[in-house]
Each structure stands twice: as C-alpha cells, then as structure tokens.
Scaffold this motif. Sequence first.
Motif, short mmCIF file in Angstrom:
data_model
loop_
_atom_site.label_atom_id
_atom_site.label_comp_id
_atom_site.label_asym_id
_atom_site.label_seq_id
_atom_site.Cartn_x
_atom_site.Cartn_y
_atom_site.Cartn_z
N TYR A 2 5.15 -122.14 53.09
CA TYR A 2 4.66 -122.65 54.38
C TYR A 2 3.14 -122.58 54.44
O TYR A 2 2.47 -123.52 54.87
CB TYR A 2 5.29 -121.83 55.49
N ARG A 46 15.68 -110.08 63.46
CA ARG A 46 15.64 -109.58 62.08
C ARG A 46 15.89 -110.70 61.08
O ARG A 46 15.29 -110.74 60.01
CB ARG A 46 16.64 -108.44 61.87
N PHE A 47 16.73 -111.67 61.46
CA PHE A 47 16.95 -112.81 60.57
C PHE A 47 15.74 -113.74 60.54
O PHE A 47 15.39 -114.31 59.52
CB PHE A 47 18.19 -113.60 61.01
N VAL A 48 15.09 -113.87 61.72
CA VAL A 48 13.87 -114.70 61.79
C VAL A 48 12.80 -114.11 60.89
O VAL A 48 12.12 -114.81 60.14
CB VAL A 48 13.37 -114.77 63.25
N LEU A 49 12.73 -112.78 60.97
CA LEU A 49 11.72 -112.08 60.17
C LEU A 49 11.95 -112.28 58.68
O LEU A 49 11.01 -112.58 57.92
CB LEU A 49 11.77 -110.59 60.52
N ILE A 50 13.19 -112.15 58.29
CA ILE A 50 13.52 -112.33 56.86
C ILE A 50 13.20 -113.77 56.44
O ILE A 50 12.57 -113.99 55.40
CB ILE A 50 15.01 -112.02 56.64
N SER A 51 13.56 -114.71 57.27
CA SER A 51 13.32 -116.11 56.94
C SER A 51 11.83 -116.39 56.85
O SER A 51 11.36 -117.08 55.95
CB SER A 51 13.93 -117.01 58.00
N GLN A 52 11.13 -115.82 57.82
CA GLN A 52 9.68 -116.03 57.87
C GLN A 52 9.02 -115.54 56.59
O GLN A 52 8.18 -116.21 56.00
CB GLN A 52 9.10 -115.29 59.09
N ARG A 60 10.37 -115.18 53.69
CA ARG A 60 10.78 -115.96 52.52
C ARG A 60 10.04 -117.30 52.44
O ARG A 60 9.70 -117.76 51.37
CB ARG A 60 12.29 -116.22 52.57
N VAL A 61 9.81 -117.91 53.62
CA VAL A 61 9.19 -119.24 53.57
C VAL A 61 7.66 -119.15 53.66
O VAL A 61 6.98 -120.16 53.52
CB VAL A 61 9.70 -120.15 54.70
#
Lengths: 684, 296
Positions: free
Chosen positions: A36, A23-29, A31-32
């Motif tokens: 990116y 879930r944190f990876v998803l949020i980060s993904q 956002r960037v």
Amino acid sequence: MIPLVIHLLNRRQQRRLRFPAVRFVLISQRRVARTYNLRNWLLLAVRTLAVIFLALLMAHPLWETGAGLSARGAPLSTAIIVDNSLSMQVREEGAPFREAKQAAGRILTALGDGDRAAVIPTNPVGRREPRLKDARETVLKDLDPLVVTAGTADFTAALRTAYGLLRETGGQKALWVVTDLGLSGWDRLSLPAVGEYDPTVPVKIITVGSSEAVPGATIDALASPALNIAPGLDIGLVTSLGASVAGAGLPVAARLHIDGKVRDEKQVTLSGDAESTVDFQFKLDRPGSHSGYVSLHGEGLSEHLRHYFTLHTRERLNVLLVDGDPQRALVASETFFLSRALNPAGDVANSVLLPEVILSGALGKVNPEGYQALVLANVATLPPPFVARLAAFVEGGGGLLLSLGDQIVAEDHNRALWNNAWPLLPGPLGERRRVPLDRNVTVGEADLSHPALEAFGDRRLLDSLRSAKVSSYFQVAPVGGRTLMRLSNGDPLLVEKEVGKGRVLLWTSTADSAWNNLPLKTGYVPLVQSLVTHMAGGSSGSIDTGIVAGTEKRWSTDTAHAGKRLRVVDPRRTEREVTLVAADGKASGSFDGNHFAGVYRVVPPGADLDIPSLYAVNPPPLETRLERMDAQELARKFGPVEHEVLSAGALSDGGIRTDLALALVVVLILTLLFEGWLGQRNYE
Amino acid sequence: MATPEQSYFDPAVLARLSNLHLKARWVVEGVMAGLHRSRAKGFSVEFEQHREYAPGDEIRRIDWKALGKFDRYFIKEFEDESNLKTHLLLDVSGSMDYASGEVTKFQYSCILVASLAYLILRQQDAAGLITFSDRIDSQLPPKATRGYMVELLQQLEGETTRGETAVGRILREVAGGIRRRGLVVLVSDLLDDAESVLQGLRLFRYKGNDVLVFHVMDEAERTLPFSGNTRFEDIEDSRLRVTADPKAIQAEYRRVVENHIDTLRSGCHEYAIDYQLVSTATPLDQALVSYLSWRK
C-alpha cells in the motif's frame, strides 16, 4: 508541494468507527502496508506529475528548435522591438543597426498566414502608434523606414507598448528584442514601470554587433571661459572627454569645427579613470549665430562622435562715458575707473566694449543714437534738449547708467529726470547720506537672479563686492523700479528701471573711489562690464551646448508674440511648426522632435521675435561609451519574465516553435487516467 | 419483501418486539409449524422409539402390544427420559454490542438463546444459562421445569454487554464446573484467539459433552464494507485503534477473517463439535434448525 498537501489532507479526512474486530483490521493493515505504501508513493508521484503538467499547461509551454522562427499550432502574434538608439549607429559604423533590421526582417518573413506582427522602435520618430498587422508585407514596410536616432533606447516604454499589443490577442505570443545590449539604454529598464506585463510570454533578445568590447569615447561637456563672445575676440572652448574601458589610453584627434570649417585640432590620449580636457581657441569674424561641433577621431572610433554647439554674438558695444567732474589727476576722475573696467587692456581692436569719454560740457552736441549705452558719471547739469534725446534713446532700447557724486544736487536732478515728461530716474533722489567714521557700511545683498548679476553667483566675486566700503551715497525711494543691490544698512545702492525698450540703472554712490572703494575690488570690472552689457541689450554673446536628444526644446518670449508660429528645421531638413501660446504672462512653445543629433534651425515669423535662430541637439554622452549590459544584470532586470539571449546568427538556423498545449493536455489526461487506475488498484 | 413465514424469523422484526418470551415463542412455534408442514424434515419431539429388550431392563418398560404383534420383547423409550442437560453459554462481552444494521450481535444472540431455551424446555430437557465476558457474569443451573423458562428469560432480559472477550479462558473455567455430561451450546462472536477457543471447547468434549457452537457475526465484520480513511477503535479496548483505508485492506481483511472462521470450523469438526456460523442477518429459524438437526 500542492499535491503533497492534497495528498496529506486526503489522508487526514478520516472518520471514527467503533468496531469489534479491530485486531483483524490491524493484522490486515500490517500485511498490506508495504504494498500500500509503495502504491501510495507512486500515487503521490503521479499526482505531482499531474499538477506539474497542469502548471506547465497554464504557462503556455513551447517547444523550440533553433530560434523557433516558424510557428506551429495556433496563430502567432509577434511584437518586435528594434533598438534604434545611437549606439546602434556608433558601434562598428552602424553594423549593429543593419543587422538588427535584417534580423527583424527574418522574423517577419518567417511568419505564416494568419500570424500578426508589429515593429516597435525603442526611439519612435513621429507620432504613429505601432499596431499588430496581418499582412507581413505591411510590417516589412514599417521596418524599412526605421532609422537610428541620437537618443538612448527606452526599453521600458517599448515593452509597455509590446505587452499592450499582445494583451489584446489570443493564440501564441512572441516578443523579440533586437539590440546591441548597450548599457546606457538597458540600465534604465524598469519592469515595474512597464506596468502590466505577461511573464509567460517569452522574451527573446537578439544581440547584434560584435560581442567583443569596442573602444568607446564620450564628449561629456563643452564650456567657454570667455567673458565676452564677440567677433574678433579670442574665444576659448574647454572640451571634456571620457572613455570606456576599451577606449582608455587611445590617442585621438579632437577637432573643432565652426560654421563647417575645421578651426582647431588637438591630440589627446583618452583616460579611462578621469576626464581628459582639450582647450580650443578660436575667433569669430562676424556677429550673429554660428554653429559648430567637436569631433573625435581615432583608431576604432566611430565617425559619429560629435558634440554640437551654437554661438550667438552681438556687435561690439559703443559706450559713451560722460565725466561730470573731471580732475587733473587721472585716477581721481570718475571715468578713469569706468573706462579701464570696460576695456582693461585698452585694446580697441580686440575689445567688445568700446568706451568713449567726453566731458559734461559737451553734452549739448552729443547724439546718443551712435551708442548702445551711456554712462553719466557725476553729471550735474543736464540740458533739457539732451534730456529729451536721452529719453528717446532709452525708450528706443538704449542703456543709461547714472552714477552720483559730489556734483549732484538732488532737487536739480529730480527736476531734470523725475518731475518732468520723461521720468528716467527709478525714483526721486533723497538726501545725501554721509556714513560716520565710526560706522561701517558696506555693499550688502545683491539680486543674483537678475541677468546683470548672474556672474556674481561665484562666491569669490560676490565676497569681493561685499567687502567694498561705502562712505557716502544718495538716498532714493524706488517707484516701480527693481533694487538690484543694497548697502549693508538696507538702503538701495543699485536700482533698475525699464523705460520703453531700454533700461536705466541708478548707482547711488560714485563710480570712482571718492565715496566707496569698490573700484579697487576685484568684482568692480565684471560688475561694470556686466551692467553696461545688460543695459546695452542683454547678452554679450553666448555659447549654447544644446539639449539632449529626445528632450524638448522650449522657448519663452514676450506675451505679445503669442499665437505666432516658429518653423523648426531638423538636421535631416524636415520641417515642423511650433505655435507660441500665452501662459504665465509669457508666450511659450516647445518642440519634441529632437530625435537626431545636429544643429536645428528656428525660423521666426518676423524679425522682432528675439529667439536664437539655432540650437544644438546632442546624444546622451553615455550612449557612445559602447559598454554592454552583462547577462547577470539583464536577468535581474527581467525578474520573473522568461527571457533568452540569442545571437543574430541563431536566426539564420530558423527553427520551429511548437505550442505544447495540446500535447500537454493529452499527457495530463493520460496521467489522470493512470492516477485513477492506480487509486482504484489501492482499493482492490 | 419478506413472506409472512420469513418475518417470523427476521432478526430485525424480532428485535422490535419487547418481550423476549414472545420472541422465543414466536420463533420456536414458527419453526415447529414449518416442520409439521414438511415431514420430510423427519423430526417430532413426541417421537418415541423401541429397542429390543436386554437383560437388566425394567420389566415395566416392556411394550406388551408390540409383543402381541411381533412376538418379540421391545422396550419403549421416551424423550423426556433422555434427561438432557443443556448449558447455554452466552457471550455478553463488549464486542457483542455491535451492529452494522438494526440488530446487534447481542440482541440476536439473546433471541437465539431464548429460543433455544424455550425449545429445550418444551422438549422437557433441562436448560441452564451462563453469561460471560472476561469472567462468568451469571449462572443458572440446568432445570427441566416449564416454569424455569421465566427465570431464564428474566436473566436474559437483565443482561447488558460489558467487559472484554476471553472466550477460551471462560470455556475452560465452565468446563471445569460441569460434572454431568450434557449439551453445551456456545453463542459468541468468538473474537478471541481461535486456538484458545478450540482448547476450551475440547475440554467439554473430553468430559463427554456434546458441543454446539453458534458463531455470531455481523455481516460488516466479515466483509468490511466501509470506504474512506477510517479510524477504527476497538469497542472493548479503547487503546486499540488503527487508521486505515478500508478499501485498501478489504481483501486482506476478508482473508484474515475467513482464515479465523476456517480455523474454528475445522477445529470444531476435528472434535465433532457442531459449528454454526450465523450472521445477524440470518433468519433465526435456520439457527434453530441447526440445533434441531443435532437433537435428531
């Protein structure tokens, strides 16, 4: 496409990872993602640029100003193809060729130290192979003696030579073609036939001559309808003319030159759609070899529009007709039909064949040596002394035609002409055959490959012969002879036998209309003339319209002449020798130095060699049409090869040619560094 | 190389021991030995304290010796008399079964819980155990008997990870079942909505419980040290997956995780909840010291 594939492949190479904080990876993904993606596209663009730069680098890019004459960077190897086909001379009175040499000179003088160059003519004269040379002066010396030939430009061979030379070198390479873009040469260019070519070597085509259409005309063909070509006879010469689009409607004067003199002149308007024909009439005043040409003259036309030919004539032929069965009625006589056939007009002054009729009783006093041919028509009695003289006459090269009839007794004839020391007959005579009234025997097959019967290749003449009915004839069994004509039942009608240097022809029926109706047929006259002429030594005279420039002239003669040397003198008075070699039972030779239009002289080593002493060489007709290759077709011909068409004037601007390889290497390295930096930024 | 003392608490070393009781004892005895050597740390489970007598205190608790010395009445108080009930809440959801190194969060947490239980029971407090994922999987009520340790350890040794994380909801459920005030120790990776977790923790506080939170994380969860395109698949929910370039999102990921931790830490601080972030690489003594600090 390649960088995109690499980019996508790179993206596809992923590993799987079971992870608790997705879930944190998803949020980060999320956002960037925007940043990116932008960087990703930029990275793709940079990688694409890198691949483009790499491809450009491999394509040996050049930066040029003007015509790019002077080279910077690595040493330059230059191949210069110079079009020296006839159109370069015919167009604008040779201005294109002069411009071509100047243009080639400019290219050569712009070379620097260490550069190498070769001049390659499209129509090489001589056997010297072009090669790249270091010294500029040396190459200029190769350019000076270059001359226009009468042939069509062979760009395929020239490009093959050029690529072959450039393939052996490193550094920068340049290929120039200086040409008038004449259609007749360029349309034969075949890149696959060039073989191994380098599409990265740019081809620069320098066009010379006016870009505007100039009138062009062609002399397509010469032909003579004359049956006999001999001194004193009227000889016709039909000349076919063509014209380019620009030349259509142009009034021209067509002149006939024989032995250096104008013999006839006709005015004609050139047609663009169809051939125009001009009929010349002339007479020759002496036997032997003659040369001539037809020239065209008109506004804007080149003075080099000529078509050469040669003429070979014999002396008039004296023919002795011996009548073995004279009749009171003239038309019933054997010799009536023969003499009318040999000289139909009875014009002794103008006939090449001069028949003389005697009766068989006068044979004892006859000396055949005063004649070229004898005809014994239904002659029964042949005194032995006459037969001896006759045999000597034939062996010495004379011709003898024997026709049979009701006076002939086979046994007597065989005794006189077969079963003795001089067997002149092609075979022993057999029985006389009478064709029953209810049977229909006509003239059958004829050996049209025989020189005496070549004229019957005309279907109408042949049909005329075949329509003749034969009611009676003698059978004969040829021994060593050649059957030239047969009856429809297969029996021989005309048989030839060579005796010494002469020939004997046996006609197994009558020469008049007693046993056949051939004398009443159209084919009779040409048959008799052709047989007698052939017996008398071959040709009745001929016109030779020559060979096309650039092709070989071949000779073939008796094998006894093998090893002899002919001297060939071209129109520029350059001499070369040709040795006759034995092959296939003949002595043969050939000469490939026919580069220039005109009359070539052949000098045999002795008088016994029966080879015409003159022959003509003419340019390919299309070479003088002066039509030019269009750019679209030229591009299609060159296919993948990079090429550029420049006017000769562009060379005067000079210009610099710079090898971009080093600059591209630098740009490529910078691009890769930027790519690396950008890629790294994506991970920060 | 680890020193002998350090190796007592090295989670990787401990994980290789098969006996959980041994592990717990090893940790606790090691911690205690360290503390004895260093009094400066100022705590002893045998410590007793005095307070002045107040009306209503039992007469039998008056320390007569102190009266003789100070001529004042003091009441003697003992630890075991605090009668502390400790609820050990252990998260056994699927996400706990992750290890970037040798020790999973679950293994680490089990040793930590066992050590805490050992320590609690050694101090004669009552210890109970609740394991949960998205539901309460097992529940042992707090007891203070020494023999209870065996029961607790058997329960722990029988545990496996399962199910999804629902810490917030479970905390609220557990809070509703606790009648008496005590200590609630939560050992979890807290991979749930931070607000939901804090909400559950607050309920314990409302009921007068003290709360100690051990937020167990793997180092890789905090730093995302991977590289190359990676397809991340959630351990608990296979439908939750995402492909990403870890290098490209690493910085943002760390910000998100730290933000999550900060939210939890500050939320706990606000309600006087003791929050301890422990890594599976953290020596276990440090975790126990956290507890002992609170107990002090």
